[in-house]
Design a protein around this motif. Structure first.
Motif, PDB file in Angstrom:
ATOM      1  N   ARG A   7     -35.516  21.197 -41.975  1.00 32.63           N
ATOM      2  CA  ARG A   7     -34.711  20.263 -42.765  1.00 32.63           C
ATOM      3  C   ARG A   7     -33.315  20.785 -43.085  1.00 32.63           C
ATOM      4  NH1 ARG A   7     -38.447  22.797 -45.821  1.00 32.63           N
ATOM      5  NH2 ARG A   7     -37.831  23.706 -47.837  1.00 32.63           N
ATOM      6  N   ASP A   8     -33.173  22.116 -43.205  1.00 35.03           N
ATOM      7  CA  ASP A   8     -31.858  22.646 -43.562  1.00 35.03           C
ATOM      8  C   ASP A   8     -30.865  22.567 -42.405  1.00 35.03           C
ATOM      9  OD1 ASP A   8     -33.136  24.548 -42.036  1.00 35.03           O
ATOM     10  OD2 ASP A   8     -32.463  26.253 -43.220  1.00 35.03           O
ATOM     11  N   ALA A  46     -40.189  18.828 -38.835  1.00 31.93           N
ATOM     12  CA  ALA A  46     -38.980  18.284 -39.463  1.00 31.93           C
ATOM     13  C   ALA A  46     -38.780  18.885 -40.855  1.00 31.93           C
ATOM     14  CB  ALA A  46     -39.085  16.760 -39.550  1.00 31.93           C
ATOM     15  N   TRP A  47     -39.866  19.046 -41.584  1.00 29.46           N
ATOM     16  CA  TRP A  47     -39.760  19.682 -42.906  1.00 29.46           C
ATOM     17  C   TRP A  47     -39.281  21.117 -42.765  1.00 29.46           C
ATOM     18  CZ3 TRP A  47     -39.773  18.511 -47.935  1.00 29.46           C
ATOM     19  CH2 TRP A  47     -39.983  19.547 -48.851  1.00 29.46           C
ATOM     20  N   PHE A  56     -38.710  12.318 -47.459  1.00 34.06           N
ATOM     21  CA  PHE A  56     -39.579  12.497 -46.299  1.00 34.06           C
ATOM     22  C   PHE A  56     -40.617  11.388 -46.202  1.00 34.06           C
ATOM     23  CE2 PHE A  56     -37.673  16.566 -45.643  1.00 34.06           C
ATOM     24  CZ  PHE A  56     -37.909  16.846 -44.297  1.00 34.06           C
ATOM     25  N   VAL A  80     -33.041  14.520 -47.303  1.00 31.95           N
ATOM     26  CA  VAL A  80     -33.938  15.237 -46.398  1.00 31.95           C
ATOM     27  C   VAL A  80     -33.539  16.707 -46.318  1.00 31.95           C
ATOM     28  CG1 VAL A  80     -34.567  15.506 -43.955  1.00 31.95           C
ATOM     29  CG2 VAL A  80     -34.664  13.247 -45.028  1.00 31.95           C
ATOM     30  N   ARG A  81     -32.241  16.938 -46.171  1.00 29.21           N
ATOM     31  CA  ARG A  81     -31.749  18.309 -46.093  1.00 29.21           C
ATOM     32  C   ARG A  81     -32.087  19.095 -47.361  1.00 29.21           C
ATOM     33  NH1 ARG A  81     -27.723  21.258 -43.324  1.00 29.21           N
ATOM     34  NH2 ARG A  81     -26.810  22.907 -44.602  1.00 29.21           N
ATOM     35  N   ARG A  85     -30.133  11.369 -45.294  1.00 29.17           N
ATOM     36  CA  ARG A  85     -29.926  12.654 -44.618  1.00 29.17           C
ATOM     37  C   ARG A  85     -29.744  13.785 -45.628  1.00 29.17           C
ATOM     38  NH1 ARG A  85     -27.840  13.811 -39.514  1.00 29.17           N
ATOM     39  NH2 ARG A  85     -28.296  12.221 -37.957  1.00 29.17           N
ATOM     40  N   LEU A 106     -31.748   9.308 -38.338  1.00 29.22           N
ATOM     41  CA  LEU A 106     -32.454  10.548 -38.029  1.00 29.22           C
ATOM     42  C   LEU A 106     -33.506  10.349 -36.941  1.00 29.22           C
ATOM     43  CD1 LEU A 106     -32.891  11.989 -41.626  1.00 29.22           C
ATOM     44  CD2 LEU A 106     -31.633  13.059 -39.740  1.00 29.22           C
ATOM     45  N   GLY A 112     -34.688  18.686 -49.109  1.00 29.52           N
ATOM     46  CA  GLY A 112     -36.131  18.843 -49.266  1.00 29.52           C
ATOM     47  C   GLY A 112     -36.757  17.894 -50.258  1.00 29.52           C
ATOM     48  N   VAL A 132     -30.350  19.703 -40.822  1.00 28.68           N
ATOM     49  CA  VAL A 132     -29.890  18.320 -40.789  1.00 28.68           C
ATOM     50  C   VAL A 132     -28.468  18.236 -41.328  1.00 28.68           C
ATOM     51  CG1 VAL A 132     -30.235  16.002 -41.739  1.00 28.68           C
ATOM     52  CG2 VAL A 132     -32.194  17.348 -40.973  1.00 28.68           C
TER      53      VAL A 132
END
Length: 213
Positions: A57-58, A53-54, A17, A9-10, A6, A67, A12, A60
């Motif tokens: 991402r911020d 989702a990209w 991903f 992902v947040r 997580r 997720l 980036g 998350v």
């Protein structure tokens, strides 16, 4: 591991991903296909889901469980938008002068699906429901999310998930009793997501299917 994923992902992290895609792309595709009934549109929905989702991402939370509910919620929104676009497209085509008939290859494509009868039953059941009920049924029964995860995916309270699922159960029960619909298959995703509460998920499945047997 999921909490670290997580956070990545947040932040980036492209590798995060890739891991997210590898783990959940099949589940996203299955959910989109059930909502739209079209393999090509479902493939588009997978790509759009991970692009969105990209972009988001911020948002998350670095702390939390799988997720997968978040991704399926994005997929639900994308499927809704794609269905609206398809309806507008079909409407525009219907207003155009009719030309030469084009062969329909849908039956040929459908014949390649291993269990056509099961797919037809799922699609018939979903078509009988309103969009909010259809999304909850797809998430709780076939995607295997529990009430809390479905609520997270759709951005609604848990009580709303329960009430929508209850309405879906009653509608499907009436259709089965009237002989207009066959009982639903009880299959789910090949693998359940991490952090699910089996009790809640089983309650959701039973509440959607108990009156359709």
């Amino acid at each position: 591991m999921e909490m670290r994923l997580r956070a990545r992902v947040r932040a980036g992290d492209p590798e995060a991903f890739r891991e997210l895609f590898d783990e959940h792309a099949r589940s996203v595709y299955n959910h989109a296909f059930r909502l739209m009934g079209d393999w090509s549109a479902a493939e588009d929905a997978v790509s759009l889901t991970f692009l969105e989702a990209w972009r988001l991402r911020d948002r998350v939370d670095p702390d939390g469980g799988s997720l997968r509910p978040w991704l399926l919620g994005i997929t639900s929104n994308i499927a809704r938008n794609l269905r609206r676009a398809a309806r507008r497209h079909d409407g525009a085509l219907a207003r155009m002068p009719r030309g030469q008939a084009v062969p329909d290859f849908a039956d040929e494509l459908t014949s390649r699906i291993d269990d056509r009868a099961r797919l037809a039953r799922v699609r018939a059941a979903l078509a009988a429901l309103r969009a909010p009920e259809r999304e909850v049924l797809a998430l709780c029964v076939w995607a295997g999310l529990d009430y809390a995860e479905a609520a997270e995916a759709l951005g609604v309270p848990v009580g709303t998930v329960r009430s929508r699922l209850s309405r879906a159960r009653r509608k499907l029960g009436r259709l089965v009793a009237a002989g207009k619909l066959q009982p639903l298959p009880a299959d789910r995703e090949p693998q359940a997501g991490h952090g699910q509460e089996d009790g809640d998920r089983e309650n959701a499945v039973r509440s959607a299917q108990e009156d359709t047997r």
